[in-house]
Design a protein around this motif. Structure first.
Motif, PDB file in Angstrom:
ATOM      1  N   THR B 147       0.766  -1.307   0.020  1.00  0.00           N
ATOM      2  CA  THR B 147       0.054   0.195  -0.054  1.00  0.00           C
ATOM      3  C   THR B 147       0.881   1.306   0.187  1.00  0.00           C
ATOM      4  OG1 THR B 147      -0.044   0.338   2.087  1.00  0.00           O
ATOM      5  CG2 THR B 147      -1.672  -1.146   1.387  1.00  0.00           C
ATOM      6  N   VAL B 148       0.170   2.348  -0.256  1.00  0.00           N
ATOM      7  CA  VAL B 148       0.867   3.760  -0.286  1.00  0.00           C
ATOM      8  C   VAL B 148       1.656   3.743   1.030  1.00  0.00           C
ATOM      9  CG1 VAL B 148       0.439   6.059  -0.116  1.00  0.00           C
ATOM     10  CG2 VAL B 148      -0.893   4.669  -1.789  1.00  0.00           C
ATOM     11  N   GLY B 149       1.204   3.545   2.292  1.00  0.00           N
ATOM     12  CA  GLY B 149       1.584   3.782   3.355  1.00  0.00           C
ATOM     13  C   GLY B 149       1.796   4.868   3.873  1.00  0.00           C
ATOM     14  N   ALA B 150       0.704   5.670   3.631  1.00  0.00           N
ATOM     15  CA  ALA B 150       0.771   7.371   3.770  1.00  0.00           C
ATOM     16  C   ALA B 150       0.273   7.572   5.071  1.00  0.00           C
ATOM     17  CB  ALA B 150       0.039   7.973   2.605  1.00  0.00           C
ATOM     18  N   GLY B 151      -0.317   6.664   5.930  1.00  0.00           N
ATOM     19  CA  GLY B 151      -1.001   6.908   7.062  1.00  0.00           C
ATOM     20  C   GLY B 151      -1.775   5.864   7.560  1.00  0.00           C
ATOM     21  N   GLN B 152      -3.115   6.456   8.083  1.00  0.00           N
ATOM     22  CA  GLN B 152      -3.601   5.510   8.821  1.00  0.00           C
ATOM     23  C   GLN B 152      -4.969   4.886   8.110  1.00  0.00           C
ATOM     24  OE1 GLN B 152      -2.242   5.025  11.308  1.00  0.00           O
ATOM     25  NE2 GLN B 152      -0.924   6.856  10.889  1.00  0.00           N
ATOM     26  N   SER B 153      -5.064   5.442   6.621  1.00  0.00           N
ATOM     27  CA  SER B 153      -6.305   5.098   5.981  1.00  0.00           C
ATOM     28  C   SER B 153      -6.021   3.942   5.164  1.00  0.00           C
ATOM     29  CB  SER B 153      -6.875   6.031   5.291  1.00  0.00           C
ATOM     30  OG  SER B 153      -5.706   6.691   4.556  1.00  0.00           O
ATOM     31  N   GLU B 154      -5.715   2.900   5.740  1.00  0.00           N
ATOM     32  CA  GLU B 154      -5.057   1.745   4.818  1.00  0.00           C
ATOM     33  C   GLU B 154      -6.092   0.539   4.926  1.00  0.00           C
ATOM     34  OE1 GLU B 154      -1.354   1.489   3.745  1.00  0.00           O
ATOM     35  OE2 GLU B 154      -1.703   3.695   3.382  1.00  0.00           O
ATOM     36  N   VAL B 155      -7.130   0.697   5.679  1.00  0.00           N
ATOM     37  CA  VAL B 155      -7.822  -0.572   5.870  1.00  0.00           C
ATOM     38  C   VAL B 155      -8.494  -1.407   4.686  1.00  0.00           C
ATOM     39  CG1 VAL B 155      -8.546   0.204   8.252  1.00  0.00           C
ATOM     40  CG2 VAL B 155      -9.947   1.214   6.555  1.00  0.00           C
ATOM     41  N   GLU B 156      -8.394  -0.502   3.560  1.00  0.00           N
ATOM     42  CA  GLU B 156      -8.959  -1.040   2.365  1.00  0.00           C
ATOM     43  C   GLU B 156      -8.456  -2.471   2.146  1.00  0.00           C
ATOM     44  OE1 GLU B 156      -9.274   0.771  -1.230  1.00  0.00           O
ATOM     45  OE2 GLU B 156     -10.874   2.070  -0.294  1.00  0.00           O
ATOM     46  N   ILE B 157      -7.009  -2.684   2.483  1.00  0.00           N
ATOM     47  CA  ILE B 157      -6.311  -3.609   2.427  1.00  0.00           C
ATOM     48  C   ILE B 157      -6.934  -4.881   2.925  1.00  0.00           C
ATOM     49  CG2 ILE B 157      -4.772  -3.490   4.239  1.00  0.00           C
ATOM     50  CD1 ILE B 157      -3.562  -4.685   0.520  1.00  0.00           C
ATOM     51  N   ALA B 158      -7.552  -4.684   3.879  1.00  0.00           N
ATOM     52  CA  ALA B 158      -8.524  -5.805   4.614  1.00  0.00           C
ATOM     53  C   ALA B 158      -9.302  -6.506   3.690  1.00  0.00           C
ATOM     54  CB  ALA B 158      -8.988  -5.547   5.726  1.00  0.00           C
ATOM     55  N   LYS B 159      -9.882  -5.922   2.636  1.00  0.00           N
ATOM     56  CA  LYS B 159     -10.896  -6.441   1.777  1.00  0.00           C
ATOM     57  C   LYS B 159     -10.142  -7.180   0.505  1.00  0.00           C
ATOM     58  CE  LYS B 159     -13.753  -2.170   2.472  1.00  0.00           C
ATOM     59  NZ  LYS B 159     -13.817  -1.191   1.421  1.00  0.00           N
ATOM     60  N   PRO B 253      -7.734 -17.905   0.028  1.00  0.00           N
ATOM     61  CA  PRO B 253      -8.042 -16.553   0.441  1.00  0.00           C
ATOM     62  C   PRO B 253      -9.686 -16.195   0.414  1.00  0.00           C
ATOM     63  CG  PRO B 253      -6.895 -16.287  -1.585  1.00  0.00           C
ATOM     64  CD  PRO B 253      -6.982 -17.656  -1.239  1.00  0.00           C
ATOM     65  N   ALA B 254     -10.036 -15.873   1.553  1.00  0.00           N
ATOM     66  CA  ALA B 254     -11.305 -15.384   1.500  1.00  0.00           C
ATOM     67  C   ALA B 254     -11.571 -13.920   1.990  1.00  0.00           C
ATOM     68  CB  ALA B 254     -12.336 -16.304   2.600  1.00  0.00           C
ATOM     69  N   PRO B 255     -12.583 -13.186   1.668  1.00  0.00           N
ATOM     70  CA  PRO B 255     -12.508 -11.685   1.696  1.00  0.00           C
ATOM     71  C   PRO B 255     -12.568 -11.365   3.459  1.00  0.00           C
ATOM     72  CG  PRO B 255     -13.703 -12.158   0.051  1.00  0.00           C
ATOM     73  CD  PRO B 255     -13.585 -13.428   0.428  1.00  0.00           C
TER      74      PRO B 255
END
Lengths: 141, 408, 560
Positions: B147-159, B253-255
């Motif tokens: 991910t970008v790693g720009a901060g805290q808004s990285e939760v999309e990776i979970a999906k 992998p499952a979502p």
């Protein structure tokens, strides 16, 4: 094809020389001009650049040369053709003597830029070459 | 063979350019892109998708590079998606993460694609999930998403990813809070990279303490904290082992994988550890697919170096595959067992590029002897070879497993 | 630093005069124009004793050859002994190089240099690389046999040799073997290992041997220790600001990064148990000289003062020789233009003068055609002639530090010093240069400065004659460019290398290479083993391959 994606440009150096001021300045400028720039450090091998262009689906490859590394560009052109990437546009910037410039253009290089060229001119050429490539590829996927 | 080859056929056939152009089509949300996605749907679900996130400067790209190297050494085909931020002003981007993966990007088993976030928040680009699908459908064994790693808004990776690694630089110190709640909760494992730096141990301790506090759970249920030095490769094999064990446990992998620690005990974990230590298996590119008491399934992609003088896979390589499955199956009880006699029948020849899977089943087992049957099949189910083997069971505990094996 | 100290009555007269002038100036055309130099220092239209009064003359300037050396490192400076005229040359095969070398020596060059082919820079023998590139921008030197031919009839016991020879210093090793064969004692060999500064390669031009940074770091300290003990007339270290300024650093940044690197190297030597008074006198520096005339002079004077302070106070050196900031200057190729290339002759003259007034010890003047191709012989001759004119016709050397005491230059020297010291403090805070470059801090600063400068050129704020002003139509093909070495000569060189490898005794070479590997694995001095390997017949590429394997392969860390 929709024009959503900005031009994708690889800015690279092949061969042995390491002077990368030119390539870094050009990369930063193209980024500021709204393009997606894949920047590599110097010393790339030709096969690696071809693989990069393939995987990134690059529109344009910019090769920077300060010493005589541009002499390898004809080999790069051959390798791109061999990989089926004849649509990818190649530009060269740096110290290129006139007789070598002819050699590069004959090998299929789209443009050669010399020291002192305005960065805006490079950006404009990249935009134009991107349009050319994309219309060439229209409907071929 | 005169019929036009479809993009999907080309992508399935390993045409990297067709794949790269399909990714562009998906990025641009074109109809062609949507059609390719639809046509690839039957092939999805095989790749292990691992997300790598963490604050800037944590060393995500160098860790991905080291992990790619390890996975390729295990014979896996690996795709990487590196997402870089776009400038909010110009919309332009320098896609520089792959520069830090220079060591592996030239490898033929590796495909790296940079994506610009294009103003999309959440640490990924808008189309990253669809690009993951394409790479899965193209037949990669692993897809790593950085991910970008720009901060805290990285939760999309979970999906997008079944396995989520959160990379932490040492020396977060009191700022361990910098890894905020949103990210903490998606982590399946924490990786303290640059573990050779002096603050690494303290960071590890603080992370564990904070996790225990936050999640209010028993220590063994918490995500593990692994330590790596990506620049030297230290700890990377253990990370790959952990991923392999987790993949084995979760199948595919499952979502929304429920949050569980990877198995530290049981035959699956034991066999994952054994094969990870097996230099010959790594050399041949063998992977453990399934494991249980008295059974193991191991697969291998036939590589050019497995080919004999008449262009087929060497029988010795196939034997090695079946023998490895047998060895794992008969050692799954935690005590040393060794092959003493075996017979093998070959049915069909195999070409480079094909995947072979050997399954070992236990026929009988006494205190001293065990008898096993192995079948080696191609991906299309055709039986390639079958084998029976008798093993001698020493009763001695497996070396290096005395304290962690299932017997303990 | 130099707060004006005036008696009230003088001040008031000065103040009145200045007020009168200011009013007149404000009413003049162009008064509103602001000016700043490349380092970002705002320039006033006029400097007076109110800016710099000379009140602390002894502490801040002193006399030439005395602490803090601001006015020069020797009592007589160029009045006594002029700078060395050191032209970088290198082309083709060893015979081509030797012919050019002898021509330059005949034309007054007093020291020689050797630029190897880029394949050599990168640590390979000629038979390991694409042949198109061989000898096109430097000389192919891989073996003792090559070095013998390159230096045929060159009195190596009398001329000082500058070798562009990054870690692991194989060119020096080959030179030492040639000396041994000719019966020249190593104590008579003088010169400098240019390009020994691995940090500058790592951040700026990536010409190092693909040795990982920390491996190169160790080889460098071994090399300094070896030379101090065995080749005492050799300068093992040249700390290079030139690469960084060419890559886009401002003059102040380039000076600061260079000094910060020197601090790290000195700390490494100290950690190895060497005494500052033993190694600091052999530290040398190498800088770019841009066409920003006064800024460059101030950069050099400020750098000289800061280094004296660092050597004496930070490292506790007691020997005045250790405080001397010895430097080579090269006129800046980045300032040269492809458009109207003969204009470059004028630029080079201005750059060279800035270096001379800045107190350099040796000078390379660029050829006007360097932006067209690798320099031609004619252009190289003009570059040498430029130095001869400045030295012998223009009377620049009659007075030491002739611009010292200028209100402007002294103020600017103080301001540059302040700026340079603040950047050094930033590097110190990041944990020193090694840490700062591993984090990319330095590369980012350089990249930002390069882009900012380019944007000033594009906007016209910075004039570049022939590029964004005073353009003329011209045909680039009208100027001669250097022919690449004929293919047959390169083929012959390759054949010679093959012969060399076929005919040498392999066992001793292999044994020496094994010894080199063991030194790299353990703690023996690597440079001693590099020399032993060269003497045993190992080639440059073989030596580099061993060290790449043992010390790690370095990737350039380049950041946009």
């Amino acid at each position: 094809m929709a024009e959503r994606r900005p031009p994708k440009v690889i800015v690279t150096k092949i061969g042995f020389d390491g002077h990368d001021r030119g390539s870094r300045v050009v990369a930063a400028y193209l980024r500021d001009a709204g393009m997606e720039v894949v920047y590599t450090p110097p010393w790339q091998e030709i096969g690696a650049v071809v693989k990069l262009a393939t995987e990134e689906d690059a529109d344009v490859i910019g090769v920077s040369s300060l010493a005589t590394d541009h002499l390898l560009v004809p080999k790069l052109m051959d390798a791109l053709r061999a990989a089926g990437l004849e649509d990818v546009q190649v530009i060269v910037g740096g110290i290129v003597p006139p007789k070598d410039e002819r050699l590069l253009l004959e090998a299929g290089v789209a443009r050669v830029f010399h020291p002192g060229v305005a960065l805006g001119e490079i950006a404009e050429a990249v935009r134009m070459l991107t349009r050319d490539r994309r219309s060439l590829l229209e409907g071929t996927l | 063979m005169n019929a036009p080859v479809t993009p999907v056929e080309r992508i399935r056939g390993g045409d990297r350019r067709a794949l790269a152009r399909a990714i562009t089509a998906v990025e641009n949300a074109t109809q062609e892109g949507a059609a390719i996605r639809a046509a690839l749907a039957p092939y999805l679900g095989r790749a292990q998708v691992t997300g790598v996130t963490g604050p800037p400067g944590a060393g995500k790209s160098t860790l991905v590079n080291a992990l790619v190297k390890e996975l390729v050494a295990r014979g896996r085909k690996v795709a990487v998606i590196a997402v870089d931020p776009s400038s909010p002003v110009s919309g332009g981007a320098v896609l520089g993460d792959r520069v830090r993966m220079a060591e592996m990007q030239g490898h033929e088993a590796v495909f790296i694609r940079s994506l610009a976030a294009r103003g999309h928040l959440g640490g990924l680009s808008r189309t990253a999930a669809q690009v993951v699908e394409l790479l899965d459908g193209a037949g990669f064994d692993d897809v790593l998403v950085e991910t970008v790693g720009a901060g805290q808004s990285e939760v999309e990776i979970a999906k997008v990813a079944a396995h989520r690694l959160v990379v932490c630089p040492p020396g977060l110190g009191d700022d361990v809070q910098a890894i905020k709640a949103g990210i903490l909760e998606i982590a399946d494992a924490f990786v303290v990279n640059k573990a050779d730096l002096p603050d690494a141990t303290r960071t590890e301790r603080e992370l564990r303490a904070m996790l225990a506090l936050r999640q209010n759970a028993a220590p063994e249920a918490l995500p593990p904290v692994l330590k790596t030095v990506a620049t030297t490769g230290d700890g990377v094999a253990a990370l790959a082992d952990w991923l392999a064990a987790r993949a084995l446990q979760h199948g595919r992998p499952a979502p929304a994988v429920p949050h569980t620690a990877p198995p530290a005990s049981g035959p699956a974990a034991l066999l994952a550890r054994l094969i990870a230590r097996d230099a010959y298996a790594r050399h041949l590119g063998l992977e453990l697919v399934e494991a249980g008491e008295g059974t193991a399934t191991v697969s291998m992609r036939v590589r050019p170096e497995h080919i004999n003088f008449w262009d087929s896979c060497h029988g010795g390589a196939i034997f090695s595959l079946a023998d490895t499955a047998l060895g794992l199956a008969c050692n799954s009880y935690g005590s040393v067992a060794a092959l003493i006699d075996s017979h093998m029948t070959f049915s069909v020849a195999v070409k480079a590029g094909e995947r072979l899977t050997a399954r070992a089943e236990e026929i009988s087992r006494s205190r001293k002897l065990g008898v096993y049957r192995m079948e080696v099949r191609r991906d299309d189910g055709v039986l390639v070879a079958s084998l029976t083997g008798t093993v001698y069971r020493t009763g001695k505990p497996l070396p290096n497993e005395a304290s962690t094996g299932p017997a303990a | 630093m130099n707060k004006p100290v005036h008696k009230p009555v003088v001040a008031s007269a000065l103040e009145q005069a200045e007020r009168r002038w200011q009013e007149a100036f404000d009413a003049s055309p162009g008064a509103a124009r602001r000016a700043a130099n490349r380092s970002g220092i705002e320039l006033k239209p006029l400097y007076t004793p109110r800016d710099w009064s000379g009140a602390h003359y002894l502490e801040t300037l002193g006399y030439p050859g005395e602490y803090p050396n601001t006015r020069g490192i020797y009592p007589s400076m160029h009045r006594g002994r002029s700078w060395s005229q050191r032209q970088l040359i290198g082309l083709g095969v060893p015979e081509d190089y030797n012919a050019r070398l002898r021509e330059l020596l005949a034309h007054g060059a007093s020291a020689i240099s050797l630029i190897p082919c880029n394949s050599v820079f990168r640590g390979y023998d000629a038979d390991e690389v694409p042949p198109e590139l061989l000898g096109t921008c430097g000389t192919v030197v891989n073996t003792v046999d090559d070095m013998m031919r390159a230096l045929a009839d060159v009195p190596i016991d009398r001329v000082s040799c500058a070798l562009n020879d990054p870690s692991p210093f194989t060119l020096l090793a080959l030179l030492l073997v040639v000396a041994k064969r000719r019966g020249v004692a190593w104590t008579k060999i003088t010169g400098t290992s240019n390009q020994s500064d691995c940090i500058s390669h790592f951040v700026a031009n990536h010409m190092f041997f693909r040795l990982a940074l920390q491996g190169a770091r160790r080889v460098l300290v071994d090399h300094i220790a070896f030379c101090n003990a065995r080749v005492p007339g050799w300068n093992p270290l040249s700390v290079v600001g030139q690469h960084m300024q060419q890559a886009g650093a401002t003059p102040a940044e380039a000076m600061a990064f260079t000094l910060a690197s020197a601090i790290q190297y000195a700390e490494d030597c100290q950690a190895r148990g060497m005494a500052p008074d033993s190694f600091l006198p052999r530290f040398t520096f190498f800088f770019d000289i841009s066409v920003s005339f006064f800024e460059e002079i101030a950069k050099f004077r400020a750098g000289r003062r800061i280094w004296a302070k660092l050597a004496r106070e930070r490292f506790g050196a007691k020997d005045p020789k250790a405080w001397r900031f010895k430097f080579h200057g090269q006129t800046s190729g980045v300032d040269l233009t492809r458009q109207q290339p003969l204009n470059n002759i004028a630029r080079v003259a201005v750059q060279a003068m800035a270096g001379i007034f800045g107190g350099l010890q040796s000078l390379h003047t660029d050829s006007y055609d360097e932006v067209l191709s690798v320099p031609t012989a004619e252009a190289a001759r003009i570059a040498v002639a430029t130095q001869n004119v400045l030295r012998e016709e223009a009377q620049l050397t009659d007075v030491i530090d002739p611009l010292g005491g200028s209100y402007y230059l002294e103020t600017l020297t103080d301001q540059m010093e302040e700026k340079i010291e603040s950047i050094i403090a930033r590097i110190d805070a990041a944990g020193g240069m090694y840490r700062a470059v591993e984090q990319g801090l330095v590369q980012r600063m350089i990249g930002d400065s390069a882009l900012a400068f380019q944007k000033r050129v594009e906007s016209g704020e910075q004039t570049v004659v022939g590029v964004n002003a005073y353009q003329v139509e011209e045909d680039a093909g009208a100027y001669p460019v250097l022919e690449y070495p004929a293919r047959e000569r390169i083929d012959a060189q390759l054949a010679r290398l093959a012969d060399y490898k076929a005919q040498r005794a392999n066992a001793p070479a292999q044994k020496a290479l094994d010894g080199l590997a063991r030194a790299a694995q353990g703690s023996d001095n690597i440079m001693a083993q590099v020399v032993a390997a060269a003497e045993a017949g190992a080639t440059h590429g073989e030596i580099c391959a061993v060290l790449r394997r043992e010390l790690g392969f370095g990737q350039p860390l380049a950041i946009v």
